[in-house]
Design a protein around this motif. Structure first.
Motif, PDB file in Angstrom:
ATOM      1  N   ASN A 102     -12.168   3.886  34.332  1.00  7.88           N
ATOM      2  CA  ASN A 102     -11.376   4.783  32.982  1.00  7.88           C
ATOM      3  C   ASN A 102     -11.208   3.427  32.259  1.00  7.88           C
ATOM      4  OD1 ASN A 102      -9.515   5.833  31.247  1.00  7.88           O
ATOM      5  ND2 ASN A 102      -8.976   7.324  32.881  1.00  7.88           N
ATOM      6  N   LEU A 103     -11.936   2.955  31.040  1.00  9.59           N
ATOM      7  CA  LEU A 103     -11.706   2.114  30.055  1.00  9.59           C
ATOM      8  C   LEU A 103     -10.304   2.243  29.494  1.00  9.59           C
ATOM      9  CD1 LEU A 103     -15.329   1.219  28.933  1.00  9.59           C
ATOM     10  CD2 LEU A 103     -14.020   0.446  30.976  1.00  9.59           C
ATOM     11  N   ALA A 104      -9.991   3.418  29.208  1.00 11.47           N
ATOM     12  CA  ALA A 104      -8.781   3.671  28.547  1.00 11.47           C
ATOM     13  C   ALA A 104      -7.692   3.309  29.046  1.00 11.47           C
ATOM     14  CB  ALA A 104      -8.462   5.129  28.058  1.00 11.47           C
ATOM     15  N   GLN A 105      -7.630   3.442  30.438  1.00  6.09           N
ATOM     16  CA  GLN A 105      -6.641   2.761  31.344  1.00  6.09           C
ATOM     17  C   GLN A 105      -7.002   1.541  31.949  1.00  6.09           C
ATOM     18  OE1 GLN A 105      -4.959   5.870  34.086  1.00  6.09           O
ATOM     19  NE2 GLN A 105      -6.094   7.278  33.008  1.00  6.09           N
ATOM     20  N   GLY A 106      -8.019   0.799  31.381  1.00  7.24           N
ATOM     21  CA  GLY A 106      -8.348  -0.686  31.868  1.00  7.24           C
ATOM     22  C   GLY A 106      -8.530  -0.654  33.246  1.00  7.24           C
ATOM     23  N   GLN A 107      -9.216   0.399  33.892  1.00  9.89           N
ATOM     24  CA  GLN A 107      -9.428   0.381  35.286  1.00  9.89           C
ATOM     25  C   GLN A 107     -11.062   0.469  35.532  1.00  9.89           C
ATOM     26  OE1 GLN A 107      -7.414   3.748  36.690  1.00  9.89           O
ATOM     27  NE2 GLN A 107      -5.574   3.012  36.486  1.00  9.89           N
ATOM     28  N   VAL A 108     -11.466  -0.771  36.460  1.00 11.15           N
ATOM     29  CA  VAL A 108     -12.876  -0.409  36.916  1.00 11.15           C
ATOM     30  C   VAL A 108     -12.977  -0.777  38.336  1.00 11.15           C
ATOM     31  CG1 VAL A 108     -15.188  -1.729  36.451  1.00 11.15           C
ATOM     32  CG2 VAL A 108     -13.767  -1.290  34.418  1.00 11.15           C
ATOM     33  N   ASN A 109     -13.664   0.120  39.055  1.00 11.79           N
ATOM     34  CA  ASN A 109     -13.739  -0.192  40.604  1.00 11.79           C
ATOM     35  C   ASN A 109     -15.222  -0.319  40.842  1.00 11.79           C
ATOM     36  OD1 ASN A 109     -13.259  -0.447  43.245  1.00 11.79           O
ATOM     37  ND2 ASN A 109     -12.994   1.537  43.557  1.00 11.79           N
ATOM     38  N   LEU A 110     -15.772  -1.369  41.272  1.00 11.08           N
ATOM     39  CA  LEU A 110     -17.091  -1.636  41.624  1.00 11.08           C
ATOM     40  C   LEU A 110     -17.131  -1.455  43.404  1.00 11.08           C
ATOM     41  CD1 LEU A 110     -19.968  -2.104  41.083  1.00 11.08           C
ATOM     42  CD2 LEU A 110     -19.500  -4.714  41.202  1.00 11.08           C
ATOM     43  N   ALA A 111     -17.156  -0.438  43.929  1.00  7.58           N
ATOM     44  CA  ALA A 111     -16.995   0.059  45.175  1.00  7.58           C
ATOM     45  C   ALA A 111     -18.419  -0.073  46.075  1.00  7.58           C
ATOM     46  CB  ALA A 111     -16.267   1.237  45.542  1.00  7.58           C
ATOM     47  N   LEU A 112     -18.288  -0.633  47.393  1.00  7.45           N
ATOM     48  CA  LEU A 112     -19.400  -0.557  48.163  1.00  7.45           C
ATOM     49  C   LEU A 112     -19.719   1.102  48.556  1.00  7.45           C
ATOM     50  CD1 LEU A 112     -18.739  -3.484  50.441  1.00  7.45           C
ATOM     51  CD2 LEU A 112     -20.778  -3.462  49.125  1.00  7.45           C
ATOM     52  N   ASP A 113     -20.900   1.421  48.494  1.00  7.84           N
ATOM     53  CA  ASP A 113     -21.376   2.681  49.102  1.00  7.84           C
ATOM     54  C   ASP A 113     -21.195   2.841  50.655  1.00  7.84           C
ATOM     55  OD1 ASP A 113     -22.054   3.613  46.397  1.00  7.84           O
ATOM     56  OD2 ASP A 113     -23.910   3.916  46.959  1.00  7.84           O
ATOM     57  N   LYS A 114     -20.855   3.901  50.991  1.00  5.02           N
ATOM     58  CA  LYS A 114     -20.752   3.861  52.447  1.00  5.02           C
ATOM     59  C   LYS A 114     -22.314   4.009  53.003  1.00  5.02           C
ATOM     60  CE  LYS A 114     -16.514   6.981  52.364  1.00  5.02           C
ATOM     61  NZ  LYS A 114     -15.946   8.372  52.666  1.00  5.02           N
ATOM     62  N   GLN A 115     -23.210   4.752  52.211  1.00  7.08           N
ATOM     63  CA  GLN A 115     -24.556   4.404  52.990  1.00  7.08           C
ATOM     64  C   GLN A 115     -25.331   3.559  51.949  1.00  7.08           C
ATOM     65  OE1 GLN A 115     -26.521   8.206  52.940  1.00  7.08           O
ATOM     66  NE2 GLN A 115     -28.383   7.533  51.947  1.00  7.08           N
ATOM     67  N   GLN A 116     -25.541   2.122  52.555  1.00  3.15           N
ATOM     68  CA  GLN A 116     -26.321   1.367  51.849  1.00  3.15           C
ATOM     69  C   GLN A 116     -27.858   1.548  51.910  1.00  3.15           C
ATOM     70  OE1 GLN A 116     -25.024  -1.816  50.431  1.00  3.15           O
ATOM     71  NE2 GLN A 116     -23.201  -0.433  50.388  1.00  3.15           N
ATOM     72  N   ASP A 117     -28.443   1.858  50.663  1.00  2.90           N
ATOM     73  CA  ASP A 117     -29.718   2.089  50.542  1.00  2.90           C
ATOM     74  C   ASP A 117     -30.697   1.024  49.918  1.00  2.90           C
ATOM     75  OD1 ASP A 117     -29.666   4.969  51.398  1.00  2.90           O
ATOM     76  OD2 ASP A 117     -28.280   5.333  49.822  1.00  2.90           O
ATOM     77  N   TRP A 118     -29.991   0.043  49.074  1.00  6.96           N
ATOM     78  CA  TRP A 118     -30.920  -0.997  48.842  1.00  6.96           C
ATOM     79  C   TRP A 118     -31.345  -2.058  50.031  1.00  6.96           C
ATOM     80  CZ3 TRP A 118     -33.879  -1.104  44.675  1.00  6.96           C
ATOM     81  CH2 TRP A 118     -33.455  -0.561  43.594  1.00  6.96           C
ATOM     82  N   ILE A 119     -32.455  -2.199  50.179  1.00  6.69           N
ATOM     83  CA  ILE A 119     -32.858  -3.358  51.342  1.00  6.69           C
ATOM     84  C   ILE A 119     -33.402  -4.279  50.656  1.00  6.69           C
ATOM     85  CG2 ILE A 119     -34.118  -3.683  53.196  1.00  6.69           C
ATOM     86  CD1 ILE A 119     -32.223  -1.426  53.522  1.00  6.69           C
ATOM     87  N   MET A 120     -32.891  -5.510  51.007  1.00  3.58           N
ATOM     88  CA  MET A 120     -33.414  -6.900  50.364  1.00  3.58           C
ATOM     89  C   MET A 120     -34.853  -7.156  51.043  1.00  3.58           C
ATOM     90  SD  MET A 120     -33.889 -10.298  51.561  1.00  3.58           S
ATOM     91  CE  MET A 120     -32.965 -10.721  52.982  1.00  3.58           C
TER      92      MET A 120
END
Length: 613
Positions: A102-120
């Motif tokens: 919510n940029l108007a409130q200055g809030q950014v949350n980059l959270a880990l997914d519970k389900q990790q689907d990208w594989i290195m």
């Protein structure tokens, strides 16, 4: 020391095998123009098979890097591939994350997914770059994974020059961020869809900004240039339009739009032919030049109309004014000049249909368009009445093939809904995370058929959490709008369709003013004007006088109130109440006010993202 992990990873305990997919597509991104990565390669490469996509990020950083699939080019609700090579352990870390913002409130949350689907798959870094390769299923059954489909999607790319301290700890803000549009699964037909035969193009009309001087000290800058449509010997159809981009300035070119102006517009209404025209610049240009002809945004290319329709250019349009508005992202505080623009491709082989443009939304942008302060979300609705489409649309209806939602800086989301009687279809356009600095049109595919008697309903959501005074309708940054521009065929005589909210209705119903309060407020107006306001019989000159004289007293009144959630809901409900507004049809025969009797249409709620399995 470079780290490279083999392209075939076997995890026998899980009976899972990751194999390399050939990276058959590459897209170079605008290079950073500052910091330690200035001028260095930024690239996304990818390949796809029937079940998986494999992506390789090559960014000029030794810290973290990320790629996000965005709903609209903004951060909120973006699905992110996040990765880095740990400085201490040399481990290649690949993570699946989701952004809520919510940029108007200055809030950014980059959270880990519970389900990790990208594989290195692999990872390395050298003296200048980090290269990460990862794979993911095309369909993951995860509501926090966005689909890789066969259409262009907004893609965020960002990186920081340092790695995180831990896998689960806080992530420092990006040093570099950009947005492009990528079609990850293009078909051969997509690359040339509706592209005209060059032999059919007889004329090219260009509209450019004229030697714009972008200055230091301001990140987002808007400039306009006005020019006139040249003389034409006969009717032509534009088969499409192409962006004309100054390649030296490509990292700074965010988006541009070309609008035709009202016949009432004259050159002396603006300060020269090239001038600043952002939301804070106070120019009237966007209020008199608002018929969208075409646009471009970073990462996109040419636009071609459906093969059976063309935008008409006729001899009587000669001398008509057109404005090109360019938005520059000057994040690196540069100084430069620019002459970018847009070119329309005209043919004398006329297609079956003329394409048209229809504006739907709130037709009043004055004091009757009002948003309370300090609200995390405030919703407004404007209906294009069924009576308007019944009067103006051909019997087989129109087909909408493009949509551009439009609000200003408090806009946070919008949806265009479609009704036939009491039946509601899927929205024509929906953007739950609107960003004024990242707006642009989208293709409606397949084209949506709207029949005579159908109803279009536009809902706009706003955030005023940082405002202490009400926000009224208008063109400036301290004002708002609620509109959508629609491209369609065949062209009809309906130009604008929407709602007008009489001010007296807002004062009585939305703000619940009693008679004494109205009389006190009315002291700012001449007695005759106030009487016309009370009777709902304003003349053509009254709105400007009322806005000038009442804005101050009305603002003071609103500021002095204690706005409980219940009072705010009454105000919001005013814009959803069918008794509150007049339906307006503006077309070739002028403006008609129509009686409207719509069904009760409650505020739209964005459905949860469905997992694609």
């Amino acid at each position: 020391m470079a780290i490279l992990i083999a392209c075939i990873v076997e995890i026998l305990s899980l009976l899972f095998v990751v194999q390399c997919i050939q990276l058959s597509h590459r897209q170079s991104l605008p290079p950073a123009t500052y910091g330690q990565s200035a001028g260095k390669l930024v690239e996304i490469a990818w390949g796809v098979n029937q079940t998986h996509i494999e992506v390789q990020l090559a960014y000029p950083t030794l810290g973290w890097l990320a790629m996000g699939l965005s709903p609209n080019g903004g951060m909120d609700q973006s699905d992110v591939l996040f990765a880095y090579v740990d400085d201490r352990t040399r481990e290649v870390v690949v993570q699946d994350r989701w952004i809520t913002a919510n940029l108007a409130q200055g809030q950014v949350n980059l959270a880990l997914d519970k389900q990790q689907d990208w594989i290195m798959v692999s990872g390395m870094k050298n003296a200048t770059h980090t290269v990460i390769r990862a794979t993911r299923k095309l369909k993951t059954c995860d509501s926090q994974d966005r689909a890789f489909g066969s259409a262009a999607v907004p893609v965020l790319y960002s990186y920081n020059f340092k790695t995180p301290a831990s896998k689960t700890g806080p992530v420092s803000q990006h040093n570099v961020r950009g947005t492009v549009s990528i079609n990850f699964i293009p078909s051969q037909a997509d690359d040339t869809k509706n592209k005209p035969d060059p032999r059919d193009i007889k004329k090219r009309i260009e509209f450019r900004v004229d030697n714009v001087q972008v200055v230091k000290g301001k990140k987002n800058q808007y400039y306009c240039t006005i020019s006139q449509i040249p003389a034409l010997d006969k009717k032509y159809h534009a088969y499409g339009y192409e962006p004309l981009l100054n390649q030296r300035n490509l990292p700074h070119l965010h988006h541009m739009d070309a609008y035709s102006c009202d016949d009432s517009f004259t050159e002396d209404q603006v300060d020269g032919r090239t001038f600043p025209c952002g939301p804070e610049d106070g120019t009237i240009i966007m209020s008199v030049c608002n018929n969208l002809l075409g646009g471009w945004q970073s990462g996109t290319g040419a636009t071609y109309y459906p093969s059976n329709a063309g935008l008409p250019f006729t001899p009587d349009m000669a001398g008509k004014w057109v404005v090109v508005q360019m938005h520059y992202d000057n994040s690196d505080d540069s100084e430069f000049s620019d002459d970018s623009g847009i070119r329309f491709l005209l043919s004398d082989k006329l297609r079956q249909y003329d394409a048209g443009s229809l504006t739907v939304g709130a037709m009043d942008i004055d004091l009757s368009f009002a948003i309370p302060p300090e609200q995390p979300v405030f919703k407004m609705q404007a209906q294009c009445p069924s009576e308007c489409t019944k009067r103006y649309f051909p019997k087989d209806g129109i087909k909408i093939f493009g949509s551009t939602l439009h609000m200003h800086t408090r806009g946070s989301g919008a949806v265009l809904r479609h009704f036939r009687g009491t039946r509601e279809f899927q929205p024509i356009d929906v953007n739950p995370s609107f960003d004024y600095n990242r707006q642009g049109g989208r293709e409606v595919s397949p084209p949506r058929v709207v029949l005579p008697g159908d109803r279009l309903v536009l809902q706009c959501n706003y955030t005023t959490i940082k405002d202490t005074t009400p926000i009224f309708g208008g063109e400036g940054s301290d004002e708002e709008m609620c509109m959508v521009f629609l491209d369609y065929f065949p062209k009809s005589d309906l130009y604008d369709c929407g709602a007008s909210f009489p001010l007296i209705n807002l004062l009585r119903s939305g703000l619940q003013m009693d008679r004494n309060t109205l009389q006190q407020l009315g002291k700012a107006l001449p007695a005759a004007t106030m009487q016309r306001l009370l009777n709902g019989q304003l003349n053509d000159r009254d709105p400007e006088e009322i806005k000038a004289r009442l804005k101050g007293p009305l603002t003071t009144y609103i500021e002095d109130q204690y706005w409980t959630p219940a009072k705010v809901k009454v105000w919001e409900d005013f814009y959803f109440n069918r008794e509150s507004y007049d339906g307006l049809c503006i077309g070739a025969n002028g403006m008609d006010t129509v009686e409207d009797d719509p069904p009760l249409i409650r505020p739209y709620v964005v459905p949860a993202v469905k997992a694609e399995c």
